[in-house]
Write a protein that holds these residues in place. Structure first.
Motif, short mmCIF file in Angstrom:
data_model
loop_
_atom_site.label_atom_id
_atom_site.label_comp_id
_atom_site.label_asym_id
_atom_site.label_seq_id
_atom_site.Cartn_x
_atom_site.Cartn_y
_atom_site.Cartn_z
N ALA A 31 0.84 -1.20 0.00
CA ALA A 31 0.00 0.00 0.00
C ALA A 31 0.87 1.25 0.00
N SER A 32 1.94 1.22 0.78
CA SER A 32 2.86 2.34 0.82
C SER A 32 3.54 2.54 -0.53
N LYS A 33 3.94 1.43 -1.15
CA LYS A 33 4.60 1.51 -2.45
C LYS A 33 3.68 2.12 -3.50
N ILE A 34 2.41 1.77 -3.48
CA ILE A 34 1.44 2.31 -4.43
C ILE A 34 1.34 3.83 -4.26
N ALA A 35 1.27 4.30 -3.02
CA ALA A 35 1.16 5.74 -2.77
C ALA A 35 2.39 6.47 -3.30
N VAL A 36 3.58 5.91 -3.06
CA VAL A 36 4.81 6.54 -3.53
C VAL A 36 4.84 6.60 -5.05
N GLN A 37 4.45 5.51 -5.71
CA GLN A 37 4.44 5.47 -7.17
C GLN A 37 3.49 6.49 -7.75
N ARG A 38 2.29 6.60 -7.19
CA ARG A 38 1.30 7.54 -7.70
C ARG A 38 1.77 8.98 -7.53
N LEU A 39 2.37 9.28 -6.40
CA LEU A 39 2.86 10.63 -6.16
C LEU A 39 4.03 10.96 -7.08
N ALA A 40 4.91 9.98 -7.30
CA ALA A 40 6.07 10.20 -8.17
C ALA A 40 5.64 10.51 -9.60
N GLU A 41 4.52 9.94 -10.02
CA GLU A 41 4.05 10.13 -11.40
C GLU A 41 3.66 11.58 -11.71
N ILE A 42 3.28 12.35 -10.69
CA ILE A 42 2.82 13.72 -10.95
C ILE A 42 3.96 14.73 -10.93
N VAL A 43 5.16 14.27 -10.54
CA VAL A 43 6.29 15.19 -10.45
C VAL A 43 6.94 15.31 -11.82
N GLN A 44 6.37 16.17 -12.67
CA GLN A 44 6.86 16.34 -14.03
C GLN A 44 7.48 17.73 -14.24
N GLY A 45 7.11 18.67 -13.44
CA GLY A 45 7.61 20.03 -13.62
C GLY A 45 8.10 20.61 -12.31
N ARG A 46 8.19 21.94 -12.28
CA ARG A 46 8.72 22.62 -11.10
C ARG A 46 7.74 22.59 -9.94
N THR A 47 6.44 22.64 -10.25
CA THR A 47 5.43 22.71 -9.20
C THR A 47 4.30 21.70 -9.46
N VAL A 48 3.51 21.44 -8.43
CA VAL A 48 2.30 20.64 -8.54
C VAL A 48 1.17 21.41 -7.87
N ASN A 49 -0.06 20.93 -8.03
CA ASN A 49 -1.18 21.59 -7.37
C ASN A 49 -2.02 20.58 -6.60
N ILE A 50 -2.98 21.10 -5.86
CA ILE A 50 -3.80 20.24 -5.01
C ILE A 50 -4.58 19.22 -5.84
N GLU A 51 -5.07 19.64 -7.00
CA GLU A 51 -5.84 18.72 -7.85
C GLU A 51 -4.98 17.53 -8.26
N GLN A 52 -3.72 17.78 -8.61
CA GLN A 52 -2.82 16.68 -8.98
C GLN A 52 -2.57 15.76 -7.80
#
Length: 202
Positions: free
Chosen positions: A10-31
């Protein structure tokens, strides 16, 4: 989450999903919401219909975001993993509060903070991704201040070290050494739970 099946997955899934949104300098709450939602669904897929044994994980993180055209920090957490900020001006402060049974009792005035440290339900959380009906994260916007230091940790650390001891140690000059020292001290004190620590310096 300790005592739940497939907690590591379960922890690994959360880390993978969060890593996927790190594409640029910033992220937002929706992401971030979108990243944590699929993680929650993945957790449900891992478990059976028994809610008490369904896999789950707590989350604590820090990301750069933009608010009113300015870059700032977006701190997010679910469960009883914590985020602390240390600054020259204010010392150590916890960002947000635990999603736990004892924190709810403290907030309601039913028990004291001292009693919470030894309460038999102190490790019971009230929400996490994929666990409970209100698993969404809490978010806090914070300014980017050079010299600030952030500490993100699981309850394996805070279950053994009081905030006063953590505050004394956060003046250490090296982030990696500090993280390793905190983990080692919690383990030496007999930590019964996972002790995860990340230290970030601005």
């Amino acid at each position: 989450m300790g005592g739940h099946l497939d907690g590591a997955q379960a922890s690994k899934i959360a880390v993978q999903r969060l890593a996927e949104i790190v594409q640029g300098r910033t992220v937002n709450i929706e992401q971030l919401n979108a990243a944590l939602e699929p993680a929650g669904q993945g957790h449900h897929d891992l478990g059976d219909v028994d809610t008490l044994s369904r896999p789950g994980t707590t989350v604590a993180g820090l990301a750069l975001t933009e608010q009113d055209g300015e870059v700032c920090w977006l701190a997010f957490h679910v469960g009883d993993s914590r985020i602390y900020r240390w600054s020259e001006a204010d010392g150590l402060e916890q960002i947000g509060s635990d999603h736990s049974v004892v924190q709810a009792l403290v907030d309601a005035g039913a028990i004291t903070e001292e009693r919470a440290l030894t309460h038999p339900q102190r490790r019971m959380i009230t929400k996490a991704p994929g666990f409970g009906d209100r698993g969404g994260a809490d978010y806090t916007f914070l300014p980017v201040v050079p010299g600030d230091r952030f500490l993100m940790c699981s309850d394996g650390l805070t279950g053994e070290l009081l905030d006063g001891r953590i505050a004394v140690m956060t003046t250490d000059a090296d982030e990696q050494a500090l993280a390793e020292q905190l983990v080692a001290e919690a383990v030496q004190l007999g930590a019964q739970d996972n002790v995860s620590v990340v230290v970030a310096q601005v």
